[in-house]
Design a protein around this motif. Structure first.
Motif, PDB file in Angstrom:
ATOM      1  N   THR A 150       0.986  -1.186  -0.010  1.00  0.00           N
ATOM      2  CA  THR A 150       0.052   0.071  -0.119  1.00  0.00           C
ATOM      3  C   THR A 150       0.831   1.230   0.079  1.00  0.00           C
ATOM      4  O   THR A 150       0.504   2.498  -0.448  1.00  0.00           O
ATOM      5  N   ALA A 151       2.227   1.173   0.674  1.00  0.00           N
ATOM      6  CA  ALA A 151       3.050   2.237   0.505  1.00  0.00           C
ATOM      7  C   ALA A 151       3.213   2.657  -0.972  1.00  0.00           C
ATOM      8  O   ALA A 151       3.371   3.913  -1.316  1.00  0.00           O
ATOM      9  N   ARG A 152       3.761   1.751  -1.553  1.00  0.00           N
ATOM     10  CA  ARG A 152       4.291   1.826  -2.876  1.00  0.00           C
ATOM     11  C   ARG A 152       3.052   2.133  -3.684  1.00  0.00           C
ATOM     12  O   ARG A 152       3.357   3.221  -4.475  1.00  0.00           O
ATOM     13  N   ALA A 153       1.968   1.542  -3.785  1.00  0.00           N
ATOM     14  CA  ALA A 153       0.860   1.802  -4.606  1.00  0.00           C
ATOM     15  C   ALA A 153       0.375   3.290  -4.323  1.00  0.00           C
ATOM     16  O   ALA A 153       0.054   4.028  -5.358  1.00  0.00           O
ATOM     17  N   THR A 154       0.370   3.765  -3.133  1.00  0.00           N
ATOM     18  CA  THR A 154       0.060   5.260  -2.723  1.00  0.00           C
ATOM     19  C   THR A 154       0.838   6.103  -3.380  1.00  0.00           C
ATOM     20  O   THR A 154       0.551   7.266  -4.122  1.00  0.00           O
TER      21      THR A 154
ATOM     22  N   VAL B 247       0.553  15.802   2.126  1.00  0.00           N
ATOM     23  CA  VAL B 247       1.071  14.676   1.661  1.00  0.00           C
ATOM     24  C   VAL B 247       1.468  13.551   2.612  1.00  0.00           C
ATOM     25  O   VAL B 247       1.334  12.272   2.568  1.00  0.00           O
ATOM     26  N   MET B 248       1.676  14.186   3.790  1.00  0.00           N
ATOM     27  CA  MET B 248       1.910  13.103   5.022  1.00  0.00           C
ATOM     28  C   MET B 248       0.577  12.538   5.325  1.00  0.00           C
ATOM     29  O   MET B 248       0.542  11.405   5.549  1.00  0.00           O
ATOM     30  N   THR B 249      -0.614  13.294   5.290  1.00  0.00           N
ATOM     31  CA  THR B 249      -1.612  12.692   5.725  1.00  0.00           C
ATOM     32  C   THR B 249      -2.364  11.465   4.597  1.00  0.00           C
ATOM     33  O   THR B 249      -2.565  10.517   5.238  1.00  0.00           O
ATOM     34  N   LEU B 250      -2.006  11.920   3.457  1.00  0.00           N
ATOM     35  CA  LEU B 250      -2.442  10.864   2.309  1.00  0.00           C
ATOM     36  C   LEU B 250      -1.428   9.587   2.266  1.00  0.00           C
ATOM     37  O   LEU B 250      -2.020   8.686   2.170  1.00  0.00           O
ATOM     38  N   LEU B 251      -0.227  10.024   2.437  1.00  0.00           N
ATOM     39  CA  LEU B 251       0.631   8.883   2.565  1.00  0.00           C
ATOM     40  C   LEU B 251       0.447   7.748   3.782  1.00  0.00           C
ATOM     41  O   LEU B 251       0.354   6.725   3.526  1.00  0.00           O
ATOM     42  N   VAL B 252       0.284   8.544   4.931  1.00  0.00           N
ATOM     43  CA  VAL B 252      -0.219   7.699   5.927  1.00  0.00           C
ATOM     44  C   VAL B 252      -1.596   6.809   6.090  1.00  0.00           C
ATOM     45  O   VAL B 252      -1.570   5.686   6.137  1.00  0.00           O
TER      46      VAL B 252
ATOM     47  N   ASP C  19      11.608   2.106   5.665  1.00  0.00           N
ATOM     48  CA  ASP C  19      11.647   3.288   6.552  1.00  0.00           C
ATOM     49  C   ASP C  19      10.403   3.658   6.993  1.00  0.00           C
ATOM     50  O   ASP C  19       9.898   4.033   7.747  1.00  0.00           O
ATOM     51  N   ILE C  20       9.386   3.856   5.858  1.00  0.00           N
ATOM     52  CA  ILE C  20       8.045   3.975   6.023  1.00  0.00           C
ATOM     53  C   ILE C  20       7.365   3.218   7.149  1.00  0.00           C
ATOM     54  O   ILE C  20       6.728   3.454   7.935  1.00  0.00           O
ATOM     55  N   GLN C  21       7.471   1.944   6.736  1.00  0.00           N
ATOM     56  CA  GLN C  21       6.785   1.039   7.515  1.00  0.00           C
ATOM     57  C   GLN C  21       7.539   1.088   9.023  1.00  0.00           C
ATOM     58  O   GLN C  21       6.658   1.008   9.985  1.00  0.00           O
ATOM     59  N   HIS C  22       8.753   1.323   9.343  1.00  0.00           N
ATOM     60  CA  HIS C  22       9.453   1.539  10.459  1.00  0.00           C
ATOM     61  C   HIS C  22       8.639   2.724  11.353  1.00  0.00           C
ATOM     62  O   HIS C  22       8.501   2.533  12.169  1.00  0.00           O
ATOM     63  N   CYS C  23       8.873   3.696  10.472  1.00  0.00           N
ATOM     64  CA  CYS C  23       8.519   4.989  11.194  1.00  0.00           C
ATOM     65  C   CYS C  23       6.919   4.866  11.456  1.00  0.00           C
ATOM     66  O   CYS C  23       6.550   5.246  12.543  1.00  0.00           O
ATOM     67  N   LEU C  24       6.070   4.360  10.581  1.00  0.00           N
ATOM     68  CA  LEU C  24       4.643   4.179  10.973  1.00  0.00           C
ATOM     69  C   LEU C  24       4.307   3.234  12.332  1.00  0.00           C
ATOM     70  O   LEU C  24       3.568   3.780  13.055  1.00  0.00           O
TER      71      LEU C  24
ATOM     72  N   ALA D  33      10.921  12.815  12.392  1.00  0.00           N
ATOM     73  CA  ALA D  33      11.806  13.670  11.399  1.00  0.00           C
ATOM     74  C   ALA D  33      12.040  12.802  10.102  1.00  0.00           C
ATOM     75  O   ALA D  33      12.238  13.569   9.184  1.00  0.00           O
ATOM     76  N   ARG D  34      12.364  11.600  10.267  1.00  0.00           N
ATOM     77  CA  ARG D  34      12.744  10.884   8.994  1.00  0.00           C
ATOM     78  C   ARG D  34      11.525  10.767   7.731  1.00  0.00           C
ATOM     79  O   ARG D  34      11.614  10.949   6.887  1.00  0.00           O
ATOM     80  N   LEU D  35      10.243  10.655   8.564  1.00  0.00           N
ATOM     81  CA  LEU D  35       9.077  10.558   7.426  1.00  0.00           C
ATOM     82  C   LEU D  35       8.943  11.961   6.853  1.00  0.00           C
ATOM     83  O   LEU D  35       8.582  12.086   5.810  1.00  0.00           O
ATOM     84  N   ARG D  36       9.016  12.795   7.724  1.00  0.00           N
ATOM     85  CA  ARG D  36       9.114  14.442   7.126  1.00  0.00           C
ATOM     86  C   ARG D  36      10.166  14.665   5.958  1.00  0.00           C
ATOM     87  O   ARG D  36       9.778  15.164   4.899  1.00  0.00           O
ATOM     88  N   GLU D  37      11.195  14.101   6.250  1.00  0.00           N
ATOM     89  CA  GLU D  37      12.457  14.446   5.296  1.00  0.00           C
ATOM     90  C   GLU D  37      11.924  13.640   3.976  1.00  0.00           C
ATOM     91  O   GLU D  37      12.048  14.158   2.946  1.00  0.00           O
ATOM     92  N   LEU D  38      11.251  12.407   4.124  1.00  0.00           N
ATOM     93  CA  LEU D  38      10.923  11.770   3.029  1.00  0.00           C
ATOM     94  C   LEU D  38       9.595  12.333   2.171  1.00  0.00           C
ATOM     95  O   LEU D  38       9.946  12.414   0.847  1.00  0.00           O
ATOM     96  N   ILE D  39       9.089  12.994   2.834  1.00  0.00           N
ATOM     97  CA  ILE D  39       7.725  13.766   2.385  1.00  0.00           C
ATOM     98  C   ILE D  39       8.468  14.922   1.440  1.00  0.00           C
ATOM     99  O   ILE D  39       8.189  15.190   0.503  1.00  0.00           O
ATOM    100  N   ASP D  40       9.396  15.743   2.361  1.00  0.00           N
ATOM    101  CA  ASP D  40       9.745  16.890   1.319  1.00  0.00           C
ATOM    102  C   ASP D  40      10.803  16.241   0.136  1.00  0.00           C
ATOM    103  O   ASP D  40      10.521  16.931  -0.668  1.00  0.00           O
TER     104      ASP D  40
END
Ligand code: HEM
Length: 479
Positions: A157-161, A277-282, A177-182, A216-223
């Motif tokens: 779902t992370a990839r498809a989103t 973007v953070m909201t919709l990715l999560v 990283d997304i999985q770990h952070c979430l 912080a890591r998730l924000r970096e990825l979104i940026d």
């Protein structure tokens, strides 16, 4: 004169509601420890006690709405029952002021901006991208392969989103990283929400440090996703509409509608854009990933339901890959998904806060009162769902479903705050169940008990399953 808004409506007016306190409140802690340790059992026990049940989160009272008509009344009045209360207060550091967390006043504008990217036709257009990710996953398994289905579904779902909504190709490392952070953030949000005196998050503990690092890591990825997108747009000559969500969010404003945005300037400020973007990715990753993991768990432990699903897939698809035009004919698959979402709604509890004095079920609520609703508790109420703990997709056959009161099934919420990604999520889940089910049987690994993990969303915890190719339906198993 005091302004008391009434939430009564045609369905709830004039009824004798039962408004009672929940038993078992501890001095000072109230029900906070119970909500932390065994929230599902506790919440599911409340509808039998009353229609509106008072609980205490530490010293503060909060009200759990347990009757479908009352839940409907609350959700139909988002101005009085605004996003807020302990869940949204604790989730805001993560999602900021995005669509899911914004207050009533900002919400309409945000929904107008984001909503069109989720209309049926647009979602049907994303299906090809979803299918490529689903096919790649199902094609990567080998007979006998043991995989953690929960982890695999979240990665999917992370990839498809990222691919469909943001045209972003994310690397394996990003997905991990997304999985770990979430996992860190969603566990942490729930612990913060149920910390009795609100002190937990202020302590310099390793868990709090992990929480800050994950954020912080998730924000970096979104940026990075946003910067890459903007760079590619500039390289393409400026106005760049790729027909996805990010194009809509980054488009120049025609109305000057954004907070602080002038005409011709992007609709959203940089912070607002990041929050969306953070909201919709999560929101695009967590709940659908959990729903699919629960689906495979329930199919793996209910062989006759699985057999009927396979029969339908073999008849409708006849060995072809599933596509979005097949979905209307996959009636049994849809009933399976609805029943999965009834038993294990990924969004299992939500909070609201009252913005004015109001009355609910004959009880006066002061401004700032917390109100909770729990899809999990509503879905396990035996008055609306006989044998509520059994997995029975046929309860959704039309002649049986007609007896379910409106508002008793709420996996996507209701009213103007209803899930914007409902069609996106169900399309993705149906295509995944169909593609995997046409080729593979996922078998539980013996000796591993699966227990719901109620955190911010309702996950399965570790879910190892063995992939076995299906006989005739497994023509293309293994790639
Ligand atoms: C099976 C999958 C899903 C389930 C069960 C689900 C469930 C929900 C629920 C219950 C709400 C309402 C929360 C409340 O009342 O406070 C909600 C809101 C929301 N969902 Fe979903 N969701 C799913 C998939 C998705 C997907 C795929 C996306 C986006 C890609 C998404 C984005 C959102 C957003 C942005 C909101 C806030 C909407 C608003 O306030 O206007 N969801 N979801």
């Amino acid at each position: 004169m005091e302004d008391v808004r009434s939430t009564e409506n045609a369905r709830s007016a004039g009824r004798a509601w039962r408004s009672v306190p929940a038993p078992g409140a501890l001095p000072l802690l109230g029900h906070a420890l119970t909500l932390r340790r065994r929230p599902l059992e506790f919440l599911a026990s409340l509808p039998a006690r009353g229609d509106l049940v008072e609980v205490r989160l530490g010293p503060r009272p909060a009200y759990v709405v347990c009757h479908p008509d009352l839940v409907h009344a609350v959700l139909a009045d988002p101005r009085t029952y605004d996003k807020g209360g302990p869940l949204f207060d604790k989730v805001r550091p993560l999602l900021g002021n995005g669509l899911g967390t914004s207050g009533w006043a900002a919400h309409r504008r945000q929904r107008r901006l984001v909503g069109p990217a989720f209309h049926r036709a647009r979602v049907d257009g994303y299906a090809a991208g979803m299918l490529q990710e689903i096919e790649a996953l199902a094609g990567s398994w080998r007979p006998g392969h043991v995989l953690d289905v929960g982890v695999a579904m979240q990665a999917l779902t992370a990839r498809a989103t990222a691919r469909t909504l943001f045209s972003a190709d994310i690397t394996e490392r990003d997905v991990a990283d997304i999985q770990h952070c979430l996992a860190v953030l969603f566990g942490g949000v729930y612990r913060r929400m149920t910390a009795p005196l609100g002190l937990w998050e202020k302590l310099p503990t390793p868990a709090n440090r992990r929480f800050r690092l994950a954020l912080a890591r998730l924000r970096e990825l979104i940026d990075r996703i946003v910067d890459d997108y903007a760079r590619a747009g500039r390289a393409g000559g400026g106005r760049d509409d790729r027909g996805d969500l990010l194009s809509a969010l980054m488009a120049p404003s025609d109305e000057g509608a954004g907070e602080g945005a002038d005409e011709g300037v992007s609709v959203l400020s940089a912070d607002e854009l990041r929050d969306q973007v953070m909201t919709l990715l999560v929101a695009g990753t967590e709940p659908t990933g959990h729903a699919m993991a629960w689906a495979f768990h329930l199919l793996g432990t209910h062989p006759e339901v699985e057999g009927r699903l396979h029969e339908e897939l073999d008849t409708v698809l006849a060995g072809r890959p599933a596509g979005v035009t097949d979905l209307p004919r996959l009636a049994y698959t849809r009933r399976v998904l609805t029943e999965v979402l009834r038993l294990y709604p990924p969004g299992w509890m939500f909070t609201r806060t009252t913005t004015a004095a109001t009355e609910l079920a004959g009880r006066r609520l002061a401004p700032g009162t917390t109100v909770l609703y729990s899809p999990y508790a509503l879905h396990r109420d035996p008055r609306h769902f006989p044998r509520p703990d059994s997995f029975d997709p046929d309860r959704w056959l039309p002649h049986r479903a007609k007896d379910v009161p409106r508002g008793a099934l709420l996996p996507f919420g209701a009213g103007t705050r209803r899930c914007v990604g409902e069609h996106f999520g169900t399309t993705e889940a149906m295509l995944t169940i169909a593609t995997v089910g046409a080729r593979w049987r996922l078998r539980p690994v013996p000796g591993r008990a699966v227990r719901p993990r109620p955190e911010t969303t309702l996950g399965t915890g570790p879910l190892p399953m063995r992939a076995e190719p299906r006989g005739a339906g497994a023509r293309s198993a293994g790639g």
